[in-house]
Write a protein that holds these residues in place. Structure first.
Motif, PDB file in Angstrom:
ATOM      1  N   LEU A 152      38.202  36.808  55.527  1.00  0.00           N
ATOM      2  CA  LEU A 152      37.005  36.384  54.796  1.00  0.00           C
ATOM      3  C   LEU A 152      36.130  37.406  53.967  1.00  0.00           C
ATOM      4  O   LEU A 152      35.586  37.246  53.112  1.00  0.00           O
ATOM      5  N   VAL A 153      36.173  38.632  54.510  1.00  0.00           N
ATOM      6  CA  VAL A 153      35.618  39.952  54.086  1.00  0.00           C
ATOM      7  C   VAL A 153      36.244  40.025  52.664  1.00  0.00           C
ATOM      8  O   VAL A 153      35.417  40.269  51.718  1.00  0.00           O
ATOM      9  N   LEU A 154      37.674  40.124  52.579  1.00  0.00           N
ATOM     10  CA  LEU A 154      38.273  40.601  51.311  1.00  0.00           C
ATOM     11  C   LEU A 154      38.090  39.414  50.391  1.00  0.00           C
ATOM     12  O   LEU A 154      38.061  39.847  49.168  1.00  0.00           O
ATOM     13  N   VAL A 155      38.002  38.285  50.823  1.00  0.00           N
ATOM     14  CA  VAL A 155      37.961  37.269  49.688  1.00  0.00           C
ATOM     15  C   VAL A 155      36.668  37.203  49.149  1.00  0.00           C
ATOM     16  O   VAL A 155      36.231  36.962  47.902  1.00  0.00           O
ATOM     17  N   SER A 156      35.588  37.615  49.887  1.00  0.00           N
ATOM     18  CA  SER A 156      34.160  37.869  49.478  1.00  0.00           C
ATOM     19  C   SER A 156      34.023  39.067  48.558  1.00  0.00           C
ATOM     20  O   SER A 156      33.361  38.853  47.593  1.00  0.00           O
ATOM     21  N   VAL A 157      34.941  39.978  48.821  1.00  0.00           N
ATOM     22  CA  VAL A 157      35.016  41.248  48.091  1.00  0.00           C
ATOM     23  C   VAL A 157      35.494  40.934  46.483  1.00  0.00           C
ATOM     24  O   VAL A 157      34.919  41.215  45.476  1.00  0.00           O
ATOM     25  N   ALA A 158      36.610  40.052  46.552  1.00  0.00           N
ATOM     26  CA  ALA A 158      37.222  39.826  45.560  1.00  0.00           C
ATOM     27  C   ALA A 158      36.343  38.768  44.631  1.00  0.00           C
ATOM     28  O   ALA A 158      36.318  38.941  43.365  1.00  0.00           O
ATOM     29  N   TYR A 159      35.741  38.145  45.364  1.00  0.00           N
ATOM     30  CA  TYR A 159      34.852  37.303  44.529  1.00  0.00           C
ATOM     31  C   TYR A 159      33.572  37.840  43.769  1.00  0.00           C
ATOM     32  O   TYR A 159      33.232  37.706  42.470  1.00  0.00           O
ATOM     33  N   ALA A 160      33.019  38.826  44.756  1.00  0.00           N
ATOM     34  CA  ALA A 160      31.967  39.904  44.051  1.00  0.00           C
ATOM     35  C   ALA A 160      32.556  40.807  42.650  1.00  0.00           C
ATOM     36  O   ALA A 160      32.056  40.850  41.877  1.00  0.00           O
ATOM     37  N   TRP A 161      33.853  41.160  43.004  1.00  0.00           N
ATOM     38  CA  TRP A 161      34.323  42.007  42.145  1.00  0.00           C
ATOM     39  C   TRP A 161      34.536  41.286  40.934  1.00  0.00           C
ATOM     40  O   TRP A 161      34.730  41.765  39.712  1.00  0.00           O
ATOM     41  N   ALA A 162      34.873  39.927  40.886  1.00  0.00           N
ATOM     42  CA  ALA A 162      35.238  39.024  39.843  1.00  0.00           C
ATOM     43  C   ALA A 162      33.772  38.786  38.881  1.00  0.00           C
ATOM     44  O   ALA A 162      34.055  38.208  37.870  1.00  0.00           O
ATOM     45  N   GLY A 163      32.852  39.158  39.519  1.00  0.00           N
ATOM     46  CA  GLY A 163      31.509  38.860  38.948  1.00  0.00           C
ATOM     47  C   GLY A 163      30.841  37.537  39.450  1.00  0.00           C
ATOM     48  O   GLY A 163      29.772  36.978  38.879  1.00  0.00           O
ATOM     49  N   ARG A 164      31.346  36.993  40.378  1.00  0.00           N
ATOM     50  CA  ARG A 164      30.816  35.352  40.478  1.00  0.00           C
ATOM     51  C   ARG A 164      29.685  35.544  41.699  1.00  0.00           C
ATOM     52  O   ARG A 164      28.910  34.738  41.546  1.00  0.00           O
ATOM     53  N   ALA A 165      29.443  36.842  42.179  1.00  0.00           N
ATOM     54  CA  ALA A 165      28.390  37.074  43.112  1.00  0.00           C
ATOM     55  C   ALA A 165      27.927  38.369  43.079  1.00  0.00           C
ATOM     56  O   ALA A 165      28.790  39.204  42.714  1.00  0.00           O
ATOM     57  N   GLY A 166      26.718  38.876  43.603  1.00  0.00           N
ATOM     58  CA  GLY A 166      26.562  40.072  43.884  1.00  0.00           C
ATOM     59  C   GLY A 166      27.311  40.708  44.851  1.00  0.00           C
ATOM     60  O   GLY A 166      27.728  39.972  45.624  1.00  0.00           O
ATOM     61  N   TRP A 167      27.288  41.952  45.103  1.00  0.00           N
ATOM     62  CA  TRP A 167      27.729  42.790  46.132  1.00  0.00           C
ATOM     63  C   TRP A 167      27.163  42.401  47.549  1.00  0.00           C
ATOM     64  O   TRP A 167      27.597  42.729  48.826  1.00  0.00           O
ATOM     65  N   TRP A 168      25.918  41.613  47.576  1.00  0.00           N
ATOM     66  CA  TRP A 168      25.229  41.142  48.764  1.00  0.00           C
ATOM     67  C   TRP A 168      26.115  40.443  49.599  1.00  0.00           C
ATOM     68  O   TRP A 168      26.048  40.167  50.656  1.00  0.00           O
ATOM     69  N   PHE A 169      26.831  39.460  48.575  1.00  0.00           N
ATOM     70  CA  PHE A 169      27.886  38.586  49.264  1.00  0.00           C
ATOM     71  C   PHE A 169      28.824  39.252  50.471  1.00  0.00           C
ATOM     72  O   PHE A 169      29.045  38.881  51.499  1.00  0.00           O
ATOM     73  N   PRO A 170      29.764  40.179  50.063  1.00  0.00           N
ATOM     74  CA  PRO A 170      30.679  40.806  50.809  1.00  0.00           C
ATOM     75  C   PRO A 170      30.093  41.371  51.961  1.00  0.00           C
ATOM     76  O   PRO A 170      30.402  41.586  53.087  1.00  0.00           O
TER      77      PRO A 170
END
Length: 222
Positions: A152-170
């Protein structure tokens, strides 16, 4: 008309299902921890045996927490294109398998109830220890725990890395997971509830963004 469009439009249905799942999953985790009858310093299995109704509700909520995260994770991975796509694909696959495995482990709580109600505590404890076969630990428990938490942590990192959310998410997912794990392992009720609250806030925010997302953005994910 709205209901018909919801069920016949694949983009609306899948996007909404993913968003709602990201809200319900941490909510079920929070409620499951709140209902759990175990107290600090008390024997976990005996607490389950003495409070079968609360244990059953808690185990069921925790089971659905892990299950409900699956469509949410699939939705997050769907939205990652180009930047972070390899991490999203690998982490997504690991996470889905981990969540399914971990949800299955919740059934052991029901065996704890019956064993410690029908047998002496020492005998019931020995049976539970003997049931922890190497295959169960290696193929069910470890993949379930590692795949769920780290995934779950890594998926949230990928999501933020893609610009879909801020780094507050991971960052929020990592903090929420660590606080929850520490609270659950030490049976600290405050931390055991605080972790899921953090997860509900960050996953809930992303879930709402998916629900409100335009269908064209969901389809192209550009």
């Amino acid at each position: 008309m709205i209901v018909h469009r919801f069920f016949t439009n694949p983009d609306i249905f899948r996007r909404t299902a993913a968003g709602v799942s990201l809200i319900l999953a941490p909510l079920c985790l929070l409620l499951g921890m709140a209902v759990d009858p175990t107290e600090s310093g008390a024997d976990e299995a005996l607490a389950y045996a003495n409070n079968p109704a609360a244990t059953g509700v808690s185990a069921t909520l925790l089971h659905y927490a892990w299950i409900l995260w699956v469509p949410g994770v699939i939705g997050l991975v769907h939205l990652v294109r180009r930047k972070g796509v390899v991490l999203a694909n690998v982490a997504g696959a690991v996470t889905v398998l981990g969540l399914i495995n971990f949800s299955a482990l919740m059934v052991s709580d029901f065996f704890d109830i019956v064993l410690f109600q029908r047998l002496p505590a020492a005998q019931a404890e020995q049976i539970m220890q003997d049931a922890a076969q190497p295959a169960m630990v290696a193929a069910w428990q470890m993949p379930g725990m590692i795949g769920s938490f780290l995934g779950l942590v890594l998926v949230s990192v990928a999501y933020a890395w893609a610009g879909r959310a801020g780094w507050w998410f991971p960052a929020g997912v990592l903090v929420g997971m660590l606080v929850w794990l520490f609270g659950a392992s030490s049976w600290n009720l405050v931390l055991g509830l605080a972790g899921p609250v953090v997860l509900l806030l960050v996953f809930g925010a992303v879930g709402v963004s998916l629900i409100r997302m335009d269908d064209r953005e969901w389809s192209s994910a550009t």
